[in-house]
Design an enzyme around this catalytic site. Structure first.
Site, PDB file in Angstrom:
ATOM      1  N   TYR A 145       0.836  -1.201   0.000  1.00 16.15           N
ATOM      2  CA  TYR A 145       0.000   0.000   0.000  1.00 16.15           C
ATOM      3  C   TYR A 145       0.874   1.255   0.000  1.00 16.15           C
ATOM      4  CZ  TYR A 145      -3.206   3.614   1.646  1.00 16.15           C
ATOM      5  OH  TYR A 145      -3.946   4.770   1.765  1.00 16.15           O
ATOM      6  N   HIS A 196      -3.127  17.098  -0.908  1.00 12.30           N
ATOM      7  CA  HIS A 196      -3.638  17.187   0.456  1.00 12.30           C
ATOM      8  C   HIS A 196      -3.167  18.444   1.189  1.00 12.30           C
ATOM      9  CE1 HIS A 196      -4.899  13.142  -0.369  1.00 12.30           C
ATOM     10  NE2 HIS A 196      -5.438  13.022   0.830  1.00 12.30           N
ATOM     11  N   ASN A 218       1.164  10.250   7.101  1.00  9.39           N
ATOM     12  CA  ASN A 218       0.241   9.255   7.638  1.00  9.39           C
ATOM     13  C   ASN A 218       0.505   9.011   9.124  1.00  9.39           C
ATOM     14  OD1 ASN A 218      -0.828   6.061   6.202  1.00  9.39           O
ATOM     15  ND2 ASN A 218      -1.983   7.813   6.863  1.00  9.39           N
ATOM     16  N   ARG A 221     -12.830  26.451  50.229  1.00  7.40           N
ATOM     17  CA  ARG A 221     -12.582  25.306  51.095  1.00  7.40           C
ATOM     18  C   ARG A 221     -12.244  24.027  50.331  1.00  7.40           C
ATOM     19  NH1 ARG A 221     -17.247  22.357  53.966  1.00  7.40           N
ATOM     20  NH2 ARG A 221     -18.363  24.269  53.476  1.00  7.40           N
TER      21      ARG A 221
END
Length: 514
Positions: A51, A81, A193, A292
């Protein structure tokens, strides 16, 4: 030098690189591992379907890419991208992203050429920072869009931060005699990635959230001090019976801070060791919860910060991309290590506790400004003429509005998945969004704490209690008064507010957590 590769990179290392000018250096042995990993993948991928090398990407992975097009595939991935929008990352966020990506790739399981790590190191050490845009990533195949902008800079395109302004990468590389990254095999996918943008932003958030906790503990202590609170609610004995580390640490810090105060009261001296005749007590038996219950409220913040630190350091020292290249076993594993759910969830938890810290500050501020509650200070700690002057009234509106914004921003991004990428990314983390919203919440909270701090300084001047203050309180008073003198007359406060805020951000001293 901060060594990259082999050693575990910490949030403290990030602080040194981002804010103290420390340089980074690649460990030679780790760099050899990176080279061996790349050499294995180049040989192993020749006759196999891997891939992102000889396939398309995402839902187009079914398309085979010819050998002559494989380098172009990586350039196409980066350029397509690099499509972010919104404001660019500030330089510290950009550098944190670069450092996180460098460290992840130096784990030696990404099949990337060593030239990419060497270039990232060079840019970090020369203070040349990537131009990364805030919007675009969904945090599933990592921070694809944000890291595409980083990769775009490495190949010599786009703009970078240089000498405080955005400048053409090509011009900067030419001026600095830097050669752009060449694509060898899968440099585009390896750089993009991963979870490095959300993790880098997350670590910067952690650094500043620690500062907020320390400041909140100090301001909470001073609020108790000026109101002459009893000291038992932050005593060792009371908090030791509640078995939470954070609560005990916050209580111990308040004790330390107020150790030499002459204003804080001991309960036995006032309510135990003398006969009380009055039917209605003039002294409060117990303080309001915002005074407190500080250890019980800020204790969970402390504990959350510790867990956030562990998760972020685990992530930044991980191999967080896909596929994973294992040259030792001679195998390539496909999966989802780029998914950002760990970081997204941690950022949502972080912004939730920071918002609660902000709410505590706002409630303490309201107590200080409401004379009917505190019964010690004039309305709005007005040092001028009541009715004519307004004191801290205007600033309270800002604190209230800002706190409300934080409450709205604290809806979890972790639960905000939207399917995209042709439903290939059908459940996503929104991790970078989560980290950036958390950054906004943190910045807002510094505003609220700055307003509380100014109010406390005004209260000290009204009470004329300087000689009875804890030495730690006196030190902070002197620091703030060097920035912003006491005021009586009404005048615009926004410049002074920002100066006090910046002082609180820049203070490096720690009390609860370092």
């Amino acid at each position: 030098m901060i060594a990259i590769g082999g050693n575990r990179l910490t949030a403290g290392d990030f602080f040194k690189v981002l804010y103290e000018g420390e340089q980074v250096q690649l460990q030679p042995q780790a760099l050899e591992t990176v080279k061996a990993n790349y050499d294995f993948l180049r040989a192993y991928s020749k006759d196999k379907i891997i891939y992102g090398i000889n396939t398309g990407l995402g839902p187009m992975a079914q398309y085979k890419i010819s050998e002559e097009d494989q380098r172009q595939l990586q350039y196409n991935l980066i350029r397509s991208h690099a499509s972010g929008s919104g404001e660019p990352f500030s330089e510290d966020l950009a550098r944190a992203t670069m450092l996180a990506r460098l460290n992840g790739l130096m784990q030696g399981s990404s099949g990337i050429h060593s030239e990419a790590m060497e270039l990232l190191t060079l840019l970090l050490n020369r203070n040349i920072s990537a131009c990364i845009f805030q919007r675009g990533g969904v945090g599933a195949s990592g921070d694809l869009v944000q890291l595409a902008h980083l990769a775009l800079n490495l190949i010599g395109e786009g703009e970078v931060w240089y000498k405080g302004k955005l400048t053409s990468t090509r011009e900067v590389f030419a001026a600095e005699k830097i050669s752009p990254l060449q694509i060898h095999l899968r440099e585009g996918l390896s750089l993009m990635n991963g979870t490095s943008a959300m993790t880098g932003v997350g670590i910067v958030n952690l650094i500043h959230a620690k500062k907020l906790l320390n400041i909140s503990v100090k301001l909470s202590a001073i609020t108790n001090e000026l109101m002459k609170s009893f000291d038992d609610h932050f005593s060792l004995e009371l908090n030791a019976v509640k078995h939470h580390r954070g609560q005990q640490q916050v209580a111990a810090a308040m004790q330390k801070f107020l150790g030499d105060s002459k204003l804080v009261r001991k309960r036995p001296e006032h309510l135990y060791h003398r006969k009380i005749e009055e039917a209605v007590f003039t002294d409060k038996v117990q303080e309001y919860y915002s005074l407190r219950c500080v250890p019980q409220i800020l204790g969970p913040v402390y504990d959350t910060l510790l867990n956030t630190e562990k998760v972020l350091e685990d992530e930044v020292n991980s191999v967080n991309d896909n596929p994973i290249i294992d040259h030792r076993r001679e195998m390539v594993y496909h999966g989802g290590n780029f998914h950002g759910d760990y970081v997204a969830l941690e950022m949502d938890k972080l912004k939730t506790v920071v918002t609660k810290l902000c709410m505590l500050s706002e409630r303490q501020l309201n107590y200080l400004l409401n004379d009917k509650l505190n019964q010690r200070l004039p309305p709005f700690i007005n040092l001028g003429r009541l009715g004519l002057n307004f004191g801290m009234q205007g600033m309270q509106f800002t604190a209230t509005s800002t706190t409300a914004e934080n409450q709205t921003l604290s809806y979890p991004m972790y639960l905000h998945s939207i399917s995209n990428n042709n439903d290939n990314q059908d459940i996503v983390s929104m991790g970078c969004n989560a980290a950036l919203i958390t950054r906004k919440v943190i910045d807002n909270t510094f505003d609220v704490l700055a307003i509380q701090c100014i109010s406390l300084m005004q209260a000290i001047d009204y009470l004329k209690c300087h000689a009875r203050l804890a030495s730690s309180t006196h030190k902070l008073y002197d620091e703030i008064r060097a920035i912003m003198p006491a005021f009586v007359e009404d005048e615009p406060k926004y410049h002074a507010l920002q100066k006090v805020k910046q002082h609180l951000i820049n203070r490096s001293s720690s009390l609860v957590i370092s």
